[in-house]
Scaffold this motif. Sequence first.
Motif, mmCIF file in Angstrom:
data_model
loop_
_atom_site.group_PDB
_atom_site.id
_atom_site.type_symbol
_atom_site.label_atom_id
_atom_site.label_comp_id
_atom_site.label_asym_id
_atom_site.label_seq_id
_atom_site.Cartn_x
_atom_site.Cartn_y
_atom_site.Cartn_z
ATOM 1 N N SER A 229 37.709 33.923 40.589
ATOM 2 C CA SER A 229 37.884 33.274 41.896
ATOM 3 C C SER A 229 37.556 34.231 43.031
ATOM 4 O O SER A 229 36.814 33.889 43.956
ATOM 5 C CB SER A 229 39.327 32.795 42.064
ATOM 6 N N SER A 230 38.101 35.446 42.971
ATOM 7 C CA SER A 230 37.895 36.359 44.099
ATOM 8 C C SER A 230 36.552 37.075 44.018
ATOM 9 O O SER A 230 35.840 37.178 45.019
ATOM 10 C CB SER A 230 39.044 37.365 44.188
ATOM 11 N N GLU B 51 30.488 40.286 34.849
ATOM 12 C CA GLU B 51 31.532 39.443 34.262
ATOM 13 C C GLU B 51 31.561 39.649 32.749
ATOM 14 O O GLU B 51 30.537 39.549 32.077
ATOM 15 C CB GLU B 51 31.255 37.978 34.618
ATOM 16 N N ALA B 52 32.774 39.920 32.235
ATOM 17 C CA ALA B 52 32.911 40.145 30.790
ATOM 18 C C ALA B 52 32.705 38.866 29.987
ATOM 19 O O ALA B 52 32.207 38.898 28.864
ATOM 20 C CB ALA B 52 34.298 40.720 30.498
ATOM 21 N N TRP C 87 41.355 34.912 27.840
ATOM 22 C CA TRP C 87 41.694 36.205 27.216
ATOM 23 C C TRP C 87 42.936 36.078 26.339
ATOM 24 O O TRP C 87 43.170 36.907 25.476
ATOM 25 C CB TRP C 87 41.947 37.269 28.296
ATOM 26 N N GLY D 244 36.098 32.916 36.049
ATOM 27 C CA GLY D 244 37.403 33.519 35.745
ATOM 28 C C GLY D 244 38.486 32.474 35.534
ATOM 29 O O GLY D 244 38.243 31.395 34.986
ATOM 30 N N SER D 245 39.690 32.786 35.979
ATOM 31 C CA SER D 245 40.797 31.835 35.826
ATOM 32 C C SER D 245 40.511 30.571 36.635
ATOM 33 O O SER D 245 41.013 29.491 36.305
ATOM 34 C CB SER D 245 42.122 32.469 36.263
ATOM 35 N N ASN E 111 41.693 26.890 35.372
ATOM 36 C CA ASN E 111 43.025 26.623 35.933
ATOM 37 C C ASN E 111 43.239 25.138 36.229
ATOM 38 O O ASN E 111 42.372 24.313 35.979
ATOM 39 C CB ASN E 111 43.294 27.516 37.157
ATOM 40 N N GLY E 112 44.417 24.833 36.777
ATOM 41 C CA GLY E 112 44.801 23.441 36.979
ATOM 42 C C GLY E 112 44.131 22.771 38.172
ATOM 43 O O GLY E 112 44.371 21.591 38.420
ATOM 44 N N VAL F 15 44.769 22.854 41.168
ATOM 45 C CA VAL F 15 45.696 22.358 42.182
ATOM 46 C C VAL F 15 45.538 23.174 43.455
ATOM 47 O O VAL F 15 45.489 24.402 43.396
ATOM 48 C CB VAL F 15 47.146 22.458 41.671
ATOM 49 N N VAL G 50 33.197 45.911 31.563
ATOM 50 C CA VAL G 50 33.312 47.216 32.241
ATOM 51 C C VAL G 50 34.445 48.007 31.600
ATOM 52 O O VAL G 50 35.560 47.497 31.459
ATOM 53 C CB VAL G 50 33.591 47.006 33.747
HETATM 54 C C1 LIG Z 1 46.035 28.550 33.154
HETATM 55 C C2 LIG Z 1 46.033 28.812 34.640
HETATM 56 C C3 LIG Z 1 46.302 27.752 35.504
HETATM 57 C C4 LIG Z 1 46.307 27.988 36.878
HETATM 58 N N1 LIG Z 1 46.440 26.918 37.738
HETATM 59 C C5 LIG Z 1 46.255 27.109 39.065
HETATM 60 C C6 LIG Z 1 46.194 26.012 39.949
HETATM 61 O O1 LIG Z 1 46.269 24.854 39.545
HETATM 62 N N2 LIG Z 1 46.031 26.276 41.279
HETATM 63 C C7 LIG Z 1 45.894 27.548 41.755
HETATM 64 O O2 LIG Z 1 45.736 27.739 42.983
HETATM 65 N N3 LIG Z 1 45.936 28.614 40.926
HETATM 66 C C8 LIG Z 1 46.075 28.420 39.598
HETATM 67 N N4 LIG Z 1 46.048 29.481 38.749
HETATM 68 C C9 LIG Z 1 45.908 30.821 39.321
HETATM 69 C C10 LIG Z 1 44.478 31.113 39.784
HETATM 70 O O3 LIG Z 1 43.525 30.551 38.892
HETATM 71 C C11 LIG Z 1 44.311 32.628 39.840
HETATM 72 O O4 LIG Z 1 45.276 33.141 40.756
HETATM 73 C C12 LIG Z 1 42.949 33.062 40.338
HETATM 74 O O5 LIG Z 1 41.913 32.425 39.606
HETATM 75 C C13 LIG Z 1 42.856 34.584 40.175
HETATM 76 O O6 LIG Z 1 41.611 35.005 40.673
HETATM 77 P P1 LIG Z 1 41.125 36.482 40.407
HETATM 78 O O7 LIG Z 1 39.752 36.572 40.977
HETATM 79 O O8 LIG Z 1 42.146 37.446 40.871
HETATM 80 O O9 LIG Z 1 41.081 36.632 38.808
HETATM 81 P P2 LIG Z 1 40.262 35.792 37.763
HETATM 82 O O10 LIG Z 1 39.791 34.495 38.350
HETATM 83 O O11 LIG Z 1 41.079 35.747 36.527
HETATM 84 O O12 LIG Z 1 38.950 36.672 37.539
HETATM 85 C C14 LIG Z 1 38.929 37.902 36.879
HETATM 86 C C15 LIG Z 1 37.599 37.983 36.156
HETATM 87 O O13 LIG Z 1 37.388 39.332 35.754
HETATM 88 C C16 LIG Z 1 36.815 39.326 34.472
HETATM 89 N N5 LIG Z 1 37.097 40.620 33.843
HETATM 90 C C17 LIG Z 1 38.298 41.086 33.442
HETATM 91 N N6 LIG Z 1 38.172 42.323 32.924
HETATM 92 C C18 LIG Z 1 36.858 42.647 33.030
HETATM 93 C C19 LIG Z 1 36.114 43.790 32.660
HETATM 94 N N7 LIG Z 1 36.695 44.856 32.096
HETATM 95 N N8 LIG Z 1 34.755 43.781 32.875
HETATM 96 C C20 LIG Z 1 34.158 42.705 33.472
HETATM 97 N N9 LIG Z 1 34.835 41.586 33.826
HETATM 98 C C21 LIG Z 1 36.174 41.564 33.622
HETATM 99 C C22 LIG Z 1 37.498 38.169 33.764
HETATM 100 O O14 LIG Z 1 36.780 37.734 32.635
HETATM 101 C C23 LIG Z 1 37.558 37.145 34.889
HETATM 102 O O15 LIG Z 1 36.414 36.317 34.913
HETATM 103 C C24 LIG Z 1 46.060 29.296 37.376
HETATM 104 C C25 LIG Z 1 45.803 30.343 36.502
HETATM 105 C C26 LIG Z 1 45.766 30.106 35.145
HETATM 106 C C27 LIG Z 1 45.416 31.251 34.213
#
Ligand SMILES: Cc1cc2nc3c(=O)[nH]c(=O)nc-3n(C[C@H](O)[C@H](O)[C@H](O)COP(=O)(O)OP(=O)(O)OC[C@H]3O[C@@H](n4cnc5c(N)ncnc54)[C@H](O)[C@@H]3O)c2cc1C
Length: 419
Positions: free
Chosen positions: A15-16, A36-37, A63, A88-89, A93-94, A96, A221
């Motif tokens: 997401s971020s 992206e892994a 994961w 990613g998540s 995710n849901g 929502v 990474v």
């Molecule tokens: C099951 C579930 C349901 C959810 N439901 C909701 C919802 O309905 N509404 C809502 O607002 N939020 C929800 N969330 C939370 C929301 O999805 C997360 O807060 C948000 O996606 C996090 O974003 P991020 O970029 O920090 O991490 P992520 O989106 O998790 O991205 C991290 C990325 O880094 C990659 N990565 C990790 N390690 C490495 C590495 N060593 N090398 C290369 N790539 C790597 C991963 O594969 C992943 O793609 C949910 C989360 C989950 C897991």
Amino acid sequence: MNAAEFDYVVVGAGSSGAAVAARLGEASDRTTCVIEAGGPDTHPFIHIPSFVAAAIGREATNWRFKTVPQSGMAGREIPVPRGKVLGGSGAINGMVYFRGHPADYDDWADAGCTGWSYAEVLPYFTRTENNEDYPESVFHGVGGPINVKHVPNPNPLNYAFMDALASLQFPACPDFNGADPEGYGRRQGLIRDGQRESTAKNMLRPALARGNVHLQTDAYVVRVLIEGRRAAGVELVDGRVLRARREVILSAGTVQTPQILMLSGIGPAVHLKEIGIEVVLDAPGVGENYHDHVASPMHMETADCTSYGWSWRTVPRNLWCALQYALTREGPLAGNVFESVAFLRTDPSLGRPDVQFVFQPAKRLTHPKVPFPIGHGYAISPVALYPKSRGTVRLASPAPSAAPRIDRTCSSTPTTLSR
Ligand SMILES: Cc1cc2nc3c(=O)[nH]c(=O)nc-3n(C[C@H](O)[C@H](O)[C@H](O)COP(=O)(O)OP(=O)(O)OC[C@H]3O[C@@H](n4cnc5c(N)ncnc54)[C@H](O)[C@@H]3O)c2cc1C
């Protein structure tokens, strides 16, 4: 071996990371590589909103971390799902669309987090949004990259849930991201034209088309390369090196960002020495303060077949829904199942809701390969919104492929809102 070089290297296209890479790519004279892994986001479970539980259950895109046994929860290991795929998540995710309570941001600002009061963050929320349902509201935006909408025609059980709350004199909430997010009502989802919306789809993909943003999937990474006191690039598991002329941005999520830092020698020195990693920087805060919202779903089976789900009695209905989705991208398959909710105060003297009741008009999935529930039922999940327990993310081993050691310390502290 020649290392590829970019202005920015972004680790994690979730997401971020997808949003950050897209924004960096707006400077046409700079190059960005996002790594992206996980693999590409091609699987239909990711895109068809109603298959959300199947997307979470799919091993290839999750994961599937677990906590260490939790003493506050009878020794159970609590699942920690995290997306392992482009998006990613945000790809599992849901969907929502909830922001924090306005007072939560003001608390952050009061605690010294300058620039994070609700008034200051609201313009960023509205800028990212294309809200189909509240185009005139000052709390919402139109024209932003992320589409937000209510699921049309929610399952009738949602109205039974909301009627039950009305009968208990709880208030209706017309907009959970509006002025007063308290009560029961319908939830909005990140959905566009009957498909999941994500920053990978609607921010990163257009940026990739501009040519100065590059994406590598299936690229893991293992550490940040530190030269002097500068992050100079990253090393991948296959030994390749990507160099960053300007910055390395770690956006690998709550669990894996600290993991990468610690594998790079940045973290609590005592822990790094224990694990056998050379300390580059003693940063005690890395991997600290881990917390998450605890949900405990209560699942009910029903004799009648109003809920979503598959049974002999609902074969014609489900076939019609599949046809409807195939032809129009509408109908129950275009919804994210989590269609109504309540935010309530467990004590009227609290200043804001401290518990969320998530309503799900479907049974849980019983088989990982079957993307819809067999049989009928519903679930109500109470979610503690202000957990006080704080845990850690640590390395279990110096091997980059080893899952990190997550200790949520669930329920080690009673959870109540302190104000
Ligand atoms: C099951 C579930 C349901 C959810 N439901 C909701 C919802 O309905 N509404 C809502 O607002 N939020 C929800 N969330 C939370 C929301 O999805 C997360 O807060 C948000 O996606 C996090 O974003 P991020 O970029 O920090 O991490 P992520 O989106 O998790 O991205 C991290 C990325 O880094 C990659 N990565 C990790 N390690 C490495 C590495 N060593 N090398 C290369 N790539 C790597 C991963 O594969 C992943 O793609 C949910 C989360 C989950 C897991």
